[in-house]
Design an enzyme around this catalytic site. Structure first.
Site, PDB file in Angstrom:
ATOM      1  CB  SER A  21      -0.891  -0.015   1.239  1.00 15.50           C
ATOM      2  OG  SER A  21      -1.703   1.130   1.245  1.00 15.50           O
ATOM      3  CB  ALA A  70       6.614  12.701   6.160  1.00 18.66           C
ATOM      4  N   GLY A  72       1.617  11.118   4.623  1.00 17.17           N
ATOM      5  CA  GLY A  72       0.488  11.425   5.506  1.00 17.17           C
ATOM      6  C   GLY A  72      -0.864  11.106   4.910  1.00 17.17           C
ATOM      7  CB  CYS A 130      -0.289   5.453   8.808  1.00 16.85           C
ATOM      8  SG  CYS A 130       0.440   6.867   7.952  1.00 16.85           S
ATOM      9  CB  ILE A 191       7.336  -4.096   9.483  1.00 15.83           C
ATOM     10  CG1 ILE A 191       8.505  -3.830   8.544  1.00 15.83           C
ATOM     11  CG2 ILE A 191       7.639  -5.219  10.440  1.00 15.83           C
ATOM     12  CD1 ILE A 191       9.811  -3.415   9.234  1.00 15.83           C
ATOM     13  CG  ASN A 192       3.131   1.043   7.989  1.00 19.45           C
ATOM     14  OD1 ASN A 192       3.865   1.755   7.294  1.00 19.45           O
ATOM     15  ND2 ASN A 192       1.831   1.214   8.052  1.00 19.45           N
ATOM     16  N   GLY A 243       9.103  -5.431   3.659  1.00 22.11           N
ATOM     17  CA  GLY A 243      10.137  -4.572   4.237  1.00 22.11           C
ATOM     18  C   GLY A 243      11.435  -4.746   3.465  1.00 22.11           C
ATOM     19  N   GLY A 265       7.110  -2.794  -2.124  1.00 31.56           N
ATOM     20  CA  GLY A 265       6.692  -1.401  -2.153  1.00 31.56           C
ATOM     21  C   GLY A 265       7.756  -0.490  -2.724  1.00 31.56           C
ATOM     22  CB  THR A 266      10.509   1.252  -0.977  1.00 30.91           C
ATOM     23  OG1 THR A 266       9.642   1.709   0.070  1.00 30.91           O
ATOM     24  CG2 THR A 266      11.549   2.316  -1.245  1.00 30.91           C
TER      25      THR A 266
END
Lengths: 303, 284
Positions: A21, A70, A72, A130, A191-192, A243, A265-266
């Protein structure tokens, strides 16, 4: 050819590779690079009840082997999702999962109820982790009573697959995972991002407008692996690990540590072909190790 | 020679049509391009030419590429660079690369023959001028790249195109002799060593003739673009600027490079990098 499919609760994923996500929009944004139907699933950008503008720029800092963000939870709200995004994705042959966020339990419930009406969304990922919002978000994921309350409340109004996304910014992630399991979560994802910070020495200022942000990328992989392993030993529900995954080997490591599926993700920021490469890499790993199915590997770390 | 001119003309007409249809053929790709030339232009600026194996999709001025700096393993994210020129016949993209930090520095150290992973074309381009427009292009530092590209493909006669290039000193200006026939060129340097002394906004063309232009385009350091935008805004002139916010993905998923606009936080990588000044919240 080996069988890559895996089951989480009652959902059969064609392979264990999902988008994480907040890194692939709602799927459509990456279609130039990625055939969405080749993915196990797409976990979409965090969605809240009302539209959110997110935090001020700057929202990103590159760090060794990773980055801080960040953002948000900038998003146009659940109504926009239901009206404008869902119709465009519902006929794509993969599992689309909504990442549900809120500042209060009532907001989590309201978003979940809207998503529950959507036939082609088989699961939600309840984001209680988050680190970049002032209210709610991670606050629900770093205390057992708070996690218990939100998971319990959402479970009551949601009858499909409930995945809870856990925060690593906590003393014992296993305690939270156990609470989620006890309250009826069907799976946990972890993990987040890890709470971090970057400083500009020349300007003597924090790099991010919010001072702190969430760390992701290969820098966090050892921590994520450790937490997946710990949670695997603490709960019976399936785990979705993430992660810092950058390739098939990383993904296999998470599966060996106990993950039934993984999210990337990244990594897509660096390599938009990462999904295709990871899926085919897992396939060749299984062939090379003469395994018939990816499920044979889950948690099979030899001690 | 005539064939080449006809080809360029045809290409420009096609560009106009495609552009009018707005981003129909702007599929983003990630490919390994071959570095075929790396020329140092002055102390900090390099011209890198990359060649594709396959025909290039349509690329417009203001669009950019996102480059993986594989040789510097400690650099995690790609680095965005604006496009200075495209040669469809030879399938090459030219980038003006200014050394700003470790990533751009390592990129300028690549040698011809090496492969570079590039995502392109990214972002929304400048609005092309109308056939009778008189346009002013203002470039500062490596911001000259998209200005030159625009001058080249805008389809206007050279007398309709005026370009002011600003730099700190004469030695900071890059050699653009091959573009000389495309526009009326003017220079400004802070130390007066080339052209007018002062900023681009001190140039007489800017201070005295700004209202004679139908469209103003600018790319360069923020303070320069803001100074240009301020005067254009005062006179209600059409003005587009190209922003450079720090980004992670470059294709609209990380939401890190946002600009606070009148329409909310917009990604510079997909909603920009080119913005009309009327859409920005600049205090000008």
């Amino acid at each position: 050819m080996a069988d890559l499919s895996i089951k989480i609760h009652d959902i059969l994923f064609k392979n264990p590779v999902l988008t994480a996500s907040g890194t692939c929009g709602f799927g459509k944004e990456i279609q130039d690079f990625v055939n969405l139907e080749s993915l196990g699933g797409v976990v979409m950008k965090g969605t809240t009840l009302n539209p959110r503008e997110g935090n001020s720029y700057p929202r990103m800092a590159e760090t060794p082997s990773g980055m801080l963000n960040a953002v948000g939870l900038q998003n146009k709200g659940v109504d926009n999702f239901v009206r404008n995004i869902y119709p465009g994705i519902k006929d794509i042959d993969t599992h689309f999962i909504v990442n549900v966020n809120g500042s209060t339990i009532e907001e989590y419930i309201a978003v979940t109820e809207r998503i529950n009406e959507l036939e082609k969304i088989p699961a939600i990922e309840l984001n209680i982790s988050c680190p970049n919002v002032k209210e709610g978000g991670m606050a629900f994921g770093v205390s057992c009573p708070a996690a218990e309350a939100v998971v319990k409340a959402v479970r009551k109004v949601y009858n499909k697959t409930l995945i809870v996304k856990l925060s690593p910014n906590i003393t014992s992630i296993t305690e939270i995972a156990k609470v989620c399991e006890a309250q009826g979560a069907d799976s946990v994802s972890l993990i987040n991002t890890l709470l971090g910070m970057a400083v500009d020495a020349e300007k003597r200022k924090p790099v991010l407008s919010t001072v702190t942000g969430g760390l992701s990328g290969p820098a966090v992989k050892p921590i994520a692996l450790r937490m997946v392993w710990q949670v695997h030993n603490a709960v019976k529900i399936p785990i979705i690990g993430m992660g810092g995954i950058m390739n098939a080997t990383d993904a296999i490591e998470f599966i060996l540590a106990g993950a039934s599926a993984v999210q990337i993700g990244t990594g897509i920021f660096k390599d938009p072909d990462i999904f295709e490469k990871t899926i085919s890499g897992i396939e060749s790993y299984l062939d090379r190790h003469k395994l018939h199915s990816i499920s044979e590997l889950i948690g099979k770390l030899q001690m | 020679m005539q064939q080449v001119a006809a080809f360029i003309l045809l290409r420009n007409i096609l560009h106009r049509i495609i552009f009018a249809l707005k981003s129909v053929n702007m599929r983003k790709t990630v490919s390994d391009l071959l570095l075929i030339d790396n020329k140092q232009l002055n102390k900090d600026n390099f011209l890198l030419k990359l060649q594709s194996k396959t025909p290039l999709s349509d690329i417009f001025p203001g669009q950019f590429v996102n480059v993986e700096i594989k040789k510097a393993t400690e650099i995690f994210l790609r680095r965005p660079f604006s496009i200075m020129d495209v040669d469809y016949e030879n399938r090459t993209i030219s980038l003006l690369v200014k050394i700003l930090g470790r990533g751009s520095k390592v990129f300028t150290e690549y040698i011809p023959g090496e492969l570079v992973s590039v995502i392109f074309p990214l972002g929304k381009p400048f609005t092309l001028p109308l056939p009778n427009d008189r346009i002013l292009l203002i470039g500062g530092g490596s911001g000259v790249a998209p200005m030159l590209f625009l001058a080249k493909i805008c389809g206007l006669k050279p007398e309709q195109v005026h370009m002011i290039l600003g730099a700190r000193s004469a030695t900071d200006h890059v050699d653009i002799s091959e573009y000389e026939g495309l526009a009326n060129l003017y220079y400004a340097t802070e130390d007066g060593s080339k052209g007018e002394k002062g900023f681009v906004t001190h140039h007489p063309l800017f201070t005295h003739q700004l209202e004679s232009f139908d469209k103003i385009y600018t790319c360069g350091p923020d303070p320069m673009m803001k100074a240009v935008a301020k005067e254009a805004y005062k006179r209600k002139l059409f003005c587009e600027v190209s922003l450079e916010n720090t980004m992670a993905c470059g294709f609209g998923v990380c939401l890190c490079c946002v600009e606070d606009t009148k329409h909310g936080n917009l990604c510079v990588c997909t909603e920009g990098p080119v913005f009309n000044i009327n859409d920005l919240k600049w205090q000008i």
